[in-house]
Enzyme design. Structure first.
Site, PDB file in Angstrom:
ATOM      1  N   LYS A  29       0.708  -1.235   0.073  1.00  0.00           N
ATOM      2  CA  LYS A  29       0.037  -0.026  -0.059  1.00  0.00           C
ATOM      3  C   LYS A  29       0.876   1.385  -0.083  1.00  0.00           C
ATOM      4  O   LYS A  29       0.601   2.223  -0.925  1.00  0.00           O
ATOM      5  CB  LYS A  29      -0.843   0.078   1.115  1.00  0.00           C
ATOM      6  CG  LYS A  29      -1.681   1.443   1.278  1.00  0.00           C
ATOM      7  CD  LYS A  29      -2.388   1.186   2.660  1.00  0.00           C
ATOM      8  CE  LYS A  29      -1.895   1.666   4.108  1.00  0.00           C
ATOM      9  NZ  LYS A  29      -1.463   3.090   4.030  1.00  0.00           N
ATOM     10  N   ASN A  30       1.817   1.281   0.993  1.00  0.00           N
ATOM     11  CA  ASN A  30       2.405   2.637   1.091  1.00  0.00           C
ATOM     12  C   ASN A  30       3.759   2.606  -0.071  1.00  0.00           C
ATOM     13  O   ASN A  30       4.106   3.557  -0.151  1.00  0.00           O
ATOM     14  CB  ASN A  30       3.313   2.399   2.323  1.00  0.00           C
ATOM     15  CG  ASN A  30       2.259   2.616   3.520  1.00  0.00           C
ATOM     16  OD1 ASN A  30       1.209   2.960   3.366  1.00  0.00           O
ATOM     17  ND2 ASN A  30       2.867   2.611   4.910  1.00  0.00           N
ATOM     18  N   ARG A 101      -4.806  10.709   4.356  1.00  0.00           N
ATOM     19  CA  ARG A 101      -3.869  11.397   4.480  1.00  0.00           C
ATOM     20  C   ARG A 101      -2.781  11.279   3.269  1.00  0.00           C
ATOM     21  O   ARG A 101      -2.358  12.594   3.028  1.00  0.00           O
ATOM     22  CB  ARG A 101      -3.289  11.501   5.779  1.00  0.00           C
ATOM     23  CG  ARG A 101      -4.093  11.710   6.997  1.00  0.00           C
ATOM     24  CD  ARG A 101      -3.338  11.710   8.395  1.00  0.00           C
ATOM     25  NE  ARG A 101      -2.008  12.385   7.919  1.00  0.00           N
ATOM     26  CZ  ARG A 101      -1.697  13.867   8.117  1.00  0.00           C
ATOM     27  NH1 ARG A 101      -2.736  14.334   8.559  1.00  0.00           N
ATOM     28  NH2 ARG A 101      -0.714  14.412   7.943  1.00  0.00           N
ATOM     29  N   CYS A 125      -5.319  12.752  12.697  1.00  0.00           N
ATOM     30  CA  CYS A 125      -5.986  11.499  12.556  1.00  0.00           C
ATOM     31  C   CYS A 125      -5.823  10.647  13.877  1.00  0.00           C
ATOM     32  O   CYS A 125      -5.126  11.312  14.851  1.00  0.00           O
ATOM     33  CB  CYS A 125      -5.461  10.808  11.460  1.00  0.00           C
ATOM     34  SG  CYS A 125      -3.755  10.088  11.706  1.00  0.00           S
ATOM     35  N   ARG A 130      -0.565  15.007  12.343  1.00  0.00           N
ATOM     36  CA  ARG A 130       0.389  14.767  11.286  1.00  0.00           C
ATOM     37  C   ARG A 130       0.513  15.755  10.550  1.00  0.00           C
ATOM     38  O   ARG A 130      -0.080  15.789   9.475  1.00  0.00           O
ATOM     39  CB  ARG A 130      -0.144  13.371  10.554  1.00  0.00           C
ATOM     40  CG  ARG A 130      -0.192  11.907  11.307  1.00  0.00           C
ATOM     41  CD  ARG A 130      -0.858  11.003  10.802  1.00  0.00           C
ATOM     42  NE  ARG A 130       0.112  10.269   9.760  1.00  0.00           N
ATOM     43  CZ  ARG A 130      -0.355   9.030   9.113  1.00  0.00           C
ATOM     44  NH1 ARG A 130      -1.500   8.378   9.533  1.00  0.00           N
ATOM     45  NH2 ARG A 130       0.446   8.675   8.321  1.00  0.00           N
ATOM     46  N   ASP A 313       4.285   0.503  11.936  1.00  0.00           N
ATOM     47  CA  ASP A 313       3.016   0.223  11.185  1.00  0.00           C
ATOM     48  C   ASP A 313       3.022  -1.186  11.793  1.00  0.00           C
ATOM     49  O   ASP A 313       1.939  -2.028  11.546  1.00  0.00           O
ATOM     50  CB  ASP A 313       3.216   0.233   9.755  1.00  0.00           C
ATOM     51  CG  ASP A 313       2.788   1.592   9.278  1.00  0.00           C
ATOM     52  OD1 ASP A 313       2.316   2.410  10.106  1.00  0.00           O
ATOM     53  OD2 ASP A 313       2.916   1.745   8.133  1.00  0.00           O
ATOM     54  N   VAL A 335       7.517   7.228  16.642  1.00  0.00           N
ATOM     55  CA  VAL A 335       7.126   7.701  15.542  1.00  0.00           C
ATOM     56  C   VAL A 335       5.994   8.784  15.544  1.00  0.00           C
ATOM     57  O   VAL A 335       5.948   9.823  15.242  1.00  0.00           O
ATOM     58  CB  VAL A 335       7.263   6.856  14.217  1.00  0.00           C
ATOM     59  CG1 VAL A 335       6.906   7.589  12.893  1.00  0.00           C
ATOM     60  CG2 VAL A 335       8.450   6.238  14.200  1.00  0.00           C
ATOM     61  N   ARG A 405      -8.618  -0.541   4.275  1.00  0.00           N
ATOM     62  CA  ARG A 405      -7.984   0.399   3.710  1.00  0.00           C
ATOM     63  C   ARG A 405      -6.462  -0.292   3.450  1.00  0.00           C
ATOM     64  O   ARG A 405      -5.955   0.401   2.127  1.00  0.00           O
ATOM     65  CB  ARG A 405      -7.433   1.627   4.572  1.00  0.00           C
ATOM     66  CG  ARG A 405      -8.740   2.579   4.844  1.00  0.00           C
ATOM     67  CD  ARG A 405      -8.405   3.854   5.948  1.00  0.00           C
ATOM     68  NE  ARG A 405      -6.819   4.078   5.339  1.00  0.00           N
ATOM     69  CZ  ARG A 405      -6.120   4.539   6.200  1.00  0.00           C
ATOM     70  NH1 ARG A 405      -6.293   4.374   7.560  1.00  0.00           N
ATOM     71  NH2 ARG A 405      -4.878   4.736   5.992  1.00  0.00           N
TER      72      ARG A 405
HETATM   73  C1  UD1 Z   1       4.263   6.851   6.023  1.00  0.00           C
HETATM   74  C2  UD1 Z   1       3.398   5.733   6.087  1.00  0.00           C
HETATM   75  C3  UD1 Z   1       2.694   5.430   7.322  1.00  0.00           C
HETATM   76  C4  UD1 Z   1       3.972   5.131   7.978  1.00  0.00           C
HETATM   77  C5  UD1 Z   1       4.762   6.298   8.252  1.00  0.00           C
HETATM   78  C6  UD1 Z   1       6.002   6.118   9.236  1.00  0.00           C
HETATM   79  C7  UD1 Z   1       2.162   5.844   3.815  1.00  0.00           C
HETATM   80  C8  UD1 Z   1       1.133   6.349   2.867  1.00  0.00           C
HETATM   81  N1  UD1 Z   1       2.326   6.040   5.074  1.00  0.00           N
HETATM   82  O1  UD1 Z   1       3.148   7.951   6.692  1.00  0.00           O
HETATM   83  O2  UD1 Z   1       1.854   4.013   7.164  1.00  0.00           O
HETATM   84  O3  UD1 Z   1       3.383   4.794   9.617  1.00  0.00           O
HETATM   85  O4  UD1 Z   1       5.106   6.555   7.125  1.00  0.00           O
HETATM   86  O5  UD1 Z   1       6.568   5.039   9.057  1.00  0.00           O
HETATM   87  O6  UD1 Z   1       3.374   5.551   3.231  1.00  0.00           O
HETATM   88  N2  UD1 Z   1       5.986  14.576  10.499  1.00  0.00           N
HETATM   89  C9  UD1 Z   1       5.952  16.016  10.836  1.00  0.00           C
HETATM   90  N3  UD1 Z   1       5.866  16.883   9.802  1.00  0.00           N
HETATM   91  C10 UD1 Z   1       5.828  16.371   8.626  1.00  0.00           C
HETATM   92  C11 UD1 Z   1       5.902  15.020   8.044  1.00  0.00           C
HETATM   93  C12 UD1 Z   1       5.929  14.284   9.176  1.00  0.00           C
HETATM   94  O7  UD1 Z   1       6.020  16.317  11.939  1.00  0.00           O
HETATM   95  O8  UD1 Z   1       5.931  17.557   7.523  1.00  0.00           O
HETATM   96  C13 UD1 Z   1       5.799  13.774  11.770  1.00  0.00           C
HETATM   97  C14 UD1 Z   1       4.648  12.839  11.706  1.00  0.00           C
HETATM   98  O9  UD1 Z   1       3.439  13.736  12.215  1.00  0.00           O
HETATM   99  C15 UD1 Z   1       4.990  11.820  12.463  1.00  0.00           C
HETATM  100  C16 UD1 Z   1       6.365  11.421  11.815  1.00  0.00           C
HETATM  101  O10 UD1 Z   1       6.750  12.776  11.338  1.00  0.00           O
HETATM  102  O11 UD1 Z   1       5.148  11.901  13.761  1.00  0.00           O
HETATM  103  C17 UD1 Z   1       6.459  10.451  10.856  1.00  0.00           C
HETATM  104  O12 UD1 Z   1       5.720  10.988   9.408  1.00  0.00           O
HETATM  105  P1  UD1 Z   1       6.015  10.392   8.345  1.00  0.00           P
HETATM  106  O13 UD1 Z   1       7.418   9.611   8.032  1.00  0.00           O
HETATM  107  O14 UD1 Z   1       5.945  11.698   7.326  1.00  0.00           O
HETATM  108  O15 UD1 Z   1       4.802   9.400   7.711  1.00  0.00           O
HETATM  109  P2  UD1 Z   1       3.781   9.322   6.561  1.00  0.00           P
HETATM  110  O16 UD1 Z   1       4.473   9.900   5.223  1.00  0.00           O
HETATM  111  O17 UD1 Z   1       2.584  10.252   6.922  1.00  0.00           O
END
Ligand code: UD1
Length: 429
Positions: A29-30, A101, A125, A130, A313, A335, A405
């Site tokens: 998925k990711n 998201r 969420c 996030r 995850d 995380v 999902r």
């Molecule tokens: C992706 C995955 C999700 C997984 C996560 C961490 C997809 C579609 N989803 O989510 O399943 O749990 O990686 O492995 O691939 N953060 C900030 N600012 C930002 C971006 C992120 O503070 O601009 C923080 C987030 O709130 C969170 C952490 O960084 O606490 C990790 O987020 P991120 O690695 O960006 O995860 P996603 O890409 O949202």
């Protein structure tokens, strides 16, 4: 995929059956979501993807892309083609962004290709706030003008400029959005401290197949030489390491023997190392892994971390497994802020877990008991299903909408391993 719209919202599980057999891992998925978004870089061209999983989140991304003007076709051989016209819309539709998201992944490619993009802010969420500040900061560094009005991000840049960008945190989504934006930027972009998840390599391969010179260095840095126009591309979506490990844990927790095929075991080394530490027995082959029966897991400590650390995850599924282990385990979530909502549900099944700050303290019990529980998010739902498979008696997992999902035909796959599971329509209120 229409049937997903009406998927039953409750799974009924008759627990206590050791699972036996083989399942094939779905496409990740990711990995699928960002590589689908990458098609938006094309002008009058096609991106062909193999191994796109049949999931609700994929469907949401398809709807989003179709709203922007992309035609999506699936052929009988299982390839999905994303046919992108000369012009596409630049405003991401609110309905899909609210649902998922990961819709924010269209921001980078839309801005790079259309010179402007609008994205309703995805909001918080159930696993914590996030933000997308790192995505936006990187785009601003590349010359974008960004304004947020009435909860919508408006981004504008005639042409983005290649830059050296350092990510304050190796965010998966920010790395992906900026890599896609950089593909059409003027000059070279170097992004430091990138996420190292295998899904990032998959996106790099897709961009490479579209003609973008891109190189990921072992030091956690990616170099992308922006080009004027990308061409048609083709790639295969990598196997879903989180789904694969969920089935391996189902084998471990029921004392059964489960093989998951079509996987890349190196993508879940952290999980295998932790399983070994907990006393599980397994065999690793080139593209499959088999877990063998073991009496009882032993407790352990772990901390979720960006790849190659233990994935957040898999945290809920691992906590479900450790709830039955001998001794006291400590699982720290580093995380996300609030990824323990499901613990209350596990405790209703007889688990003994308390939350201290961002750590779950798990006192292993000998047996879980089936009852009615509700999935609070996707992986929480998977954890409750695992608990139900191991529990005594009947478990009903409600709010399966979260599970659809990310898990393709999970009921069928579990049944093929001998599980007694069925789907029922919405529970009577
Ligand atoms: C992706 C995955 C999700 C997984 C996560 C961490 C997809 C579609 N989803 O989510 O399943 O749990 O990686 O492995 O691939 N953060 C900030 N600012 C930002 C971006 C992120 O503070 O601009 C923080 C987030 O709130 C969170 C952490 O960084 O606490 C990790 O987020 P991120 O690695 O960006 O995860 P996603 O890409 O949202």
């Amino acid at each position: 995929m229409d049937s997903l719209n009406v998927m039953p919202n409750v799974m009924r599980i008759e627990g206590g059956v050791p699972l036996e057999g083989t399942v094939r891992a779905q496409g990740a998925k990711n990995a699928a979501l960002p590589v689908m978004a990458a098609c938006l870089l094309l002008k009058d061209g096609t991106l062909t993807l193999e191994n796109v999983p049949d999931l609700q989140d994929v469907r949401t991304m398809v709807e989003l892309l179709e709203t922007l003007g992309v035609r999506v076709e699936k052929d009988p051989e299982g390839q999905t083609r994303f046919c992108v016209p000369e012009e596409v819309g630049f405003e991401a539709p609110e309905a899909q962004v609210r649902k998922m998201r990961a819709s924010s992944l269209v921001l980078g490619p839309l801005l790079a290709r259309c010179g402007q993009a609008a994205l309703p802010l995805p909001g918080g969420c159930s696993i914590g706030s996030r933000p997308i500040d790192l995505h936006l900061k990187g785009l601003v560094q590349m010359g974008a003008k960004i304004e947020i009005r009435n909860g919508v991000v408006y981004a504008q840049a005639d042409r983005l400029r290649g830059r050296r960008i350092y990510l304050d945190f190796p965010s998966v989504g920010a790395t992906e959005n900026l890599m896609m934006a950089a593909a059409l930027a003027h000059g070279e972009t170097i992004i430091e401290n990138i996420a190292r998840e295998p899904e990032i390599d998959n996106l790099a391969s897709v961009l490479g197949s579209m003609g973008v010179p891109i190189e990921i260095e072992g030091t956690g840095c990616v170099r992308i030489k922006g080009i004027e126009e990308v061409h048609c591309g083709k790639e295969r979506v990598i196997p879903d390491r989180i789904e694969a490990c969920t089935y391996l844990l189902a084998g471990v927790m029921t004392g059964g023997q489960v093989t998951v095929t079509d996987v890349i075991p190196a993508h879940f080394d952290a999980m295998l190392a932790k399983l070994e530490e907990a006393g599980a027995r397994f065999s690793v082959y080139r593209d499959s892994v088999t877990v063998s029966p073991v009496k009882r897991l032993q407790s352990l400590s772990l901390r979720t971390m960006p790849f190659p650390g233990f994935p957040t995850d898999l945290q809920p599924q691992m906590v479900a497994a450790l709830s039955l282990a001998g001794g006291v385990s400590m699982v720290e979530e580093s995380v996300f802020q609030a990824r323990f909502l499901y613990v209350e549900e596990l405790n209703r099944m007889g688990a003994n877990i308390s939350i201290r700050g961002n750590t779950a303290v798990i006192s292993g019990v000998r047996q879980l008991q089936g009852t009615s529980v509700k999935a609070t998010d996707l992986r929480a739902g998977a954890a409750l299903i695992l608990a139900g498979l191991a529990a005594e008696g009947e478990t009903r997992v409600g709010e399966m909408i979260h599970v659809w999902r990310g898990y393709e035909a999970i009921d069928e796959k579990l049944r093929s391993l001998g599980a007694r599971v069925g789907l029922v329509p919405e529970e009577a209120k």
